[in-house]
Write an enzyme that holds these catalytic residues in place. Structure first.
Site, PDB file in Angstrom:
ATOM      1  N   VAL A 119      46.896   3.953  23.852  1.00 22.79           N
ATOM      2  CA  VAL A 119      45.742   3.484  25.117  1.00 22.79           C
ATOM      3  C   VAL A 119      46.286   2.173  25.545  1.00 22.79           C
ATOM      4  CG1 VAL A 119      44.014   2.999  25.504  1.00 22.79           C
ATOM      5  CG2 VAL A 119      44.086   5.297  25.040  1.00 22.79           C
ATOM      6  N   HIS A 139      38.473   8.951  19.965  1.00 22.93           N
ATOM      7  CA  HIS A 139      38.616   9.455  21.390  1.00 22.93           C
ATOM      8  C   HIS A 139      37.931  10.013  21.970  1.00 22.93           C
ATOM      9  CE1 HIS A 139      42.760  11.541  19.516  1.00 22.93           C
ATOM     10  NE2 HIS A 139      42.539  10.059  19.864  1.00 22.93           N
ATOM     11  N   LEU A 186      42.319   0.228  19.028  1.00 22.82           N
ATOM     12  CA  LEU A 186      42.415   1.511  20.441  1.00 22.82           C
ATOM     13  C   LEU A 186      43.517   2.674  19.744  1.00 22.82           C
ATOM     14  CD1 LEU A 186      43.406  -1.144  23.181  1.00 22.82           C
ATOM     15  CD2 LEU A 186      41.235   0.020  22.659  1.00 22.82           C
ATOM     16  N   ASP A 187      43.804   4.182  20.319  1.00 23.45           N
ATOM     17  CA  ASP A 187      44.251   4.780  20.334  1.00 23.45           C
ATOM     18  C   ASP A 187      46.232   4.111  20.873  1.00 23.45           C
ATOM     19  OD1 ASP A 187      41.422   5.672  19.314  1.00 23.45           O
ATOM     20  OD2 ASP A 187      41.836   7.787  21.592  1.00 23.45           O
ATOM     21  N   ARG A 188      46.369   4.712  19.708  1.00 22.85           N
ATOM     22  CA  ARG A 188      48.205   4.776  19.939  1.00 22.85           C
ATOM     23  C   ARG A 188      48.924   4.805  21.274  1.00 22.85           C
ATOM     24  NH1 ARG A 188      52.882   5.730  15.919  1.00 22.85           N
ATOM     25  NH2 ARG A 188      53.952   4.696  17.024  1.00 22.85           N
TER      26      ARG A 188
END
Length: 244
Positions: A61, A157, A57-59
Site C-alpha cells: 500500500v 488488513h 501501512l501494509d507493504r
C-alpha cells in the site's frame, strides 16, 4: 522518498508501494531508517537521529505516513491515534461493484500470523476485534470503481478484508481475492488524506497525497473531480480508462 510535510516535530512522507515502514523478517531497509539517514544528511546532524514510527501501512500500500521527529511529538501523536482524533481517508480501486454506493461496514476481525491474513465474522468471536469503516463510490470506468474509505478503526488488513467481503477486492490484491496482480506487485489502495491537530502547535493539519503516476489512477481521479464539479452524488460508469 517524497516528503509531503515537515516541521521541527513531525514529518509526513508519501510511502511508495513495496516499502516497509518498520523493520521485519525480510531484512529490507525500512522507511524509518531511510528517513533517519535523510534527516541526518539534510541537516548535518551529529550522532543518532530520532525518528518515531506513529503508524504503519501494509507493504503493498502507498500513501501518507506520519513520523515524529521528537519524543514529545511521538507521545502526543500516539495519543491522537489511540483516541481516534486522526481522520484517515483511503482511496481504493476495485473490480467489483458495491451493492450500495455508500455504506458503513462493521465486522469482527481476527488476524492469523501464520498466514499473514485477516479473517472476518459478522458476530463477535473470541480473539476478534471490531473493524469499522465507511466507504462511498466516487469514480468509475467501464471495468473499475474508485472507492473513498474513511477508516474508523485501525486493524491489520482491515480495508482489504472488508472490501473483499462485499465482493469488491482491491485491484491487484491476490491475498484477498482479486484475479490478477499488478505488474509492480502493489495493490491499488492508498492512504490518500489525513487530518489532525498538530501535537505541539495545535494548528489543524490537512494533507493529501498525489495518486500514483498510472493511467488508471489518473482516469479515476479525473472522473471523481468531474463528478464533484457536476454535483454528482453517485458515480456511474463513464468512458473506459485509457490504455498504456
Amino acid at each position: 522518498m517524497e516528503v509531503i510535510y515537515e516541521d521541527n516535530h513531525i514529518i509526513v512522507v508519501n510511502k511508495a508501494p513495496g516499502e516497509i515502514v518498520q523493520g521485519d523478517k525480510t531484512g529490507d531497509e525500512p522507511l524509518v531508517e531511510t528517513l533517519k539517514r535523510w534527516i541526518k544528511e539534510k541537516y548535518a546532524k551529529p550522532g543518532n537521529v530520532f525518528c518515531g514510527v506513529v503508524h504503519r501501512l501494509d507493504r503493498p500500500v502507498g500513501g501518507l505516513v506520519v513520523f515524529a521527529k521528537t519524543s514529545k511529538a511521538l507521545e502526543r501523536m500516539n495519543r491522537l491515534f489511540r483516541d481516534g482524533e486522526v481522520r484517515k481517508t483511503y482511496w481504493a480501486i476495485t473490480r467489483g461493484i458495491p451493492r450500495e454506493p455508500s455504506a458503513e461496514l462493521r465486522h469482527w476481525l481476527r488476524s492469523v500470523e501464520k498466514t499473514n491474513k485477516s479473517y472476518l465474522s459478522d458476530e463477535p468471536r473470541e480473539g476478534a476485534k471490531e473493524a469499522r469503516l465507511r466507504y462511498r463510490q466516487i469514480g468509475s470506468t467501464e471495468r473499475y470503481r474508485l472507492l473513498e474509505i474513511e477508516l474508523l478503526t485501525g486493524r491489520k488488513h482491515q480495508i482489504r478484508a472488508q472490501l473483499a467481503s462485499i465482493g469488491c477486492p482491491v485491484k491487484g490484491d491476490l491475498k484477498y481475492g482479486d484475479k490478477r496482480s499488478n505488474p509492480d506487485g502493489s495493490i491499488s489502495l492508498m492512504a490518500r488524506h489525513i487530518e489532525f491537530v498538530h501535537p505541539v502547535s495545535g494548528k489543524p493539519i490537512s494533507l493529501t497525497a498525489p495518486v500514483p503516476d498510472d493511467n488508471l489512477w489518473h482516469a479515476l481521479e479525473d472522473d471523481a473531480a468531474n463528478r464533484t464539479a457536476d454535483g454528482a452524488t453517485v458515480a456511474e460508469p463513464r468512458a473506459a480508462e485509457p490504455r498504456g
